[in-house]
Design an enzyme around this catalytic site. Structure first.
Site, mmCIF file in Angstrom:
data_model
loop_
_atom_site.group_PDB
_atom_site.id
_atom_site.type_symbol
_atom_site.label_atom_id
_atom_site.label_comp_id
_atom_site.label_asym_id
_atom_site.label_seq_id
_atom_site.Cartn_x
_atom_site.Cartn_y
_atom_site.Cartn_z
ATOM 1 C CD GLU A 50 -4.249 -0.264 1.090
ATOM 2 O OE1 GLU A 50 -4.214 -1.491 0.828
ATOM 3 O OE2 GLU A 50 -3.331 0.328 1.690
ATOM 4 N NE ARG A 54 1.493 4.799 1.862
ATOM 5 C CZ ARG A 54 1.938 3.686 1.323
ATOM 6 N NH1 ARG A 54 2.799 3.748 0.305
ATOM 7 N NH2 ARG A 54 1.562 2.519 1.773
ATOM 8 C CE LYS A 137 -0.275 -3.758 4.207
ATOM 9 N NZ LYS A 137 -0.554 -2.503 3.515
HETATM 10 C C1 3PG Z 1 2.365 -0.060 0.183
HETATM 11 O O1 3PG Z 1 1.976 0.115 1.318
HETATM 12 O O2 3PG Z 1 3.043 0.751 -0.442
HETATM 13 C C2 3PG Z 1 1.902 -1.323 -0.417
HETATM 14 O O3 3PG Z 1 2.384 -2.383 0.293
HETATM 15 C C3 3PG Z 1 2.143 -1.430 -1.856
HETATM 16 O O4 3PG Z 1 3.367 -1.939 -2.126
HETATM 17 P P1 3PG Z 1 3.833 -2.047 -3.618
HETATM 18 O O5 3PG Z 1 3.975 -0.660 -4.141
HETATM 19 O O6 3PG Z 1 5.163 -2.758 -3.502
HETATM 20 O O7 3PG Z 1 2.806 -2.855 -4.348
#
Ligand code: 3PG
Length: 216
Positions: A50, A54, A137
């Site tokens: 994924e 961002r 999710k």
């Molecule tokens: C996110 O959207 O940043 C994810 O949920 C990942 O979260 P994490 O960095 O806590 O694994």
């Protein structure tokens, strides 16, 4: 792309969630690291990736990573119609969102992109289920109640399968994966920021291997 129904999106998402115990959640700042990062994760046994929308180079990273043999690349942090359009154009084959809105769901269905939409309460999970989304999710997993919360949903809502994400690590992932309604988890711990900036691909491959060995 042809349209996708919520039912077919759920079937596809369930298949994706069964491939490996962890979907790496990736924040890619430097396009020159995308290919190597993806290859390290795929080599370590985590082929479903994924890429979060961002960063400036996220879409380009999706395109680059889509060339990796054995990799399955999706776009995360989908918020708007344009995000969906851009993700599909870049080559994403699935989408992930922190929550869900009607507009986003419609955009993904129109674009033929299976959406792993986020829920963090029983009502949100039920609303998605009403629309036909039986694979969801659970976000932000640790902050929204953690493994105990998700386990509590398995008795009243056994027809929903979750991919918890947010605050999950190699240590606590097993608490989630033990739950009958969890098929895999998402997390960034397999691709730490420092290892990416140091281009320490071996470390990332090893983290992926650890996840596969201990969590499968
Ligand atoms: C996110 O959207 O940043 C994810 O949920 C990942 O979260 P994490 O960095 O806590 O694994």
């Amino acid at each position: 792309m042809t349209k996708i129904s919520s039912k077919d999106a759920s079937i596809r998402n369930l298949e994706l969630c069964k491939i490996a115990p962890v979907i790496p959640v990736l924040i890619i700042e430097d396009i020159s690291s995308a290919r190597d990062l993806g290859e390290a994760l795929v080599a370590g046994g985590l082929p479903v990736l994924e890429v979060t929308l961002r960063t400036k180079c996220a879409l380009q990273a999706i395109t680059e990573m889509s060339k990796i043999k054995g990799g399955i690349v999706g776009a995360g942090t989908l918020i708007t119609y344009n995000d969906v359009k851009n993700a599909v154009d870049a080559g994403a084959t699935f989408g992930v969102a922190p929550g869900a809105t009607d507009k986003l769901i419609d955009a993904c269905e129109e674009a033929g992109l299976p959406l792993l939409a986020g829920a963090s309460s029983a009502s949100e999970a039920m609303a998605l289920l009403e629309k036909g989304y039986s694979v969801q999710k659970f976000f932000p997993a640790e902050a929204a109640g953690g493994a105990a919360f998700i386990k509590s949903l398995s008795s009243p809502l056994p027809q929903i399968t979750f991919c918890p994400t947010g605050g999950i690590s190699q240590k606590n992932a097993v608490n989630y994966l033990d739950s009958s309604n969890v098929e895999c988890v998402g997390g960034s711990w397999v691709a730490p920021k420092e290892a990416i900036s140091n281009r320490d691909w071996q470390k990332i491959e090893d983290l992926a291997k650890d996840a596969v060995r201990e969590l499968s």
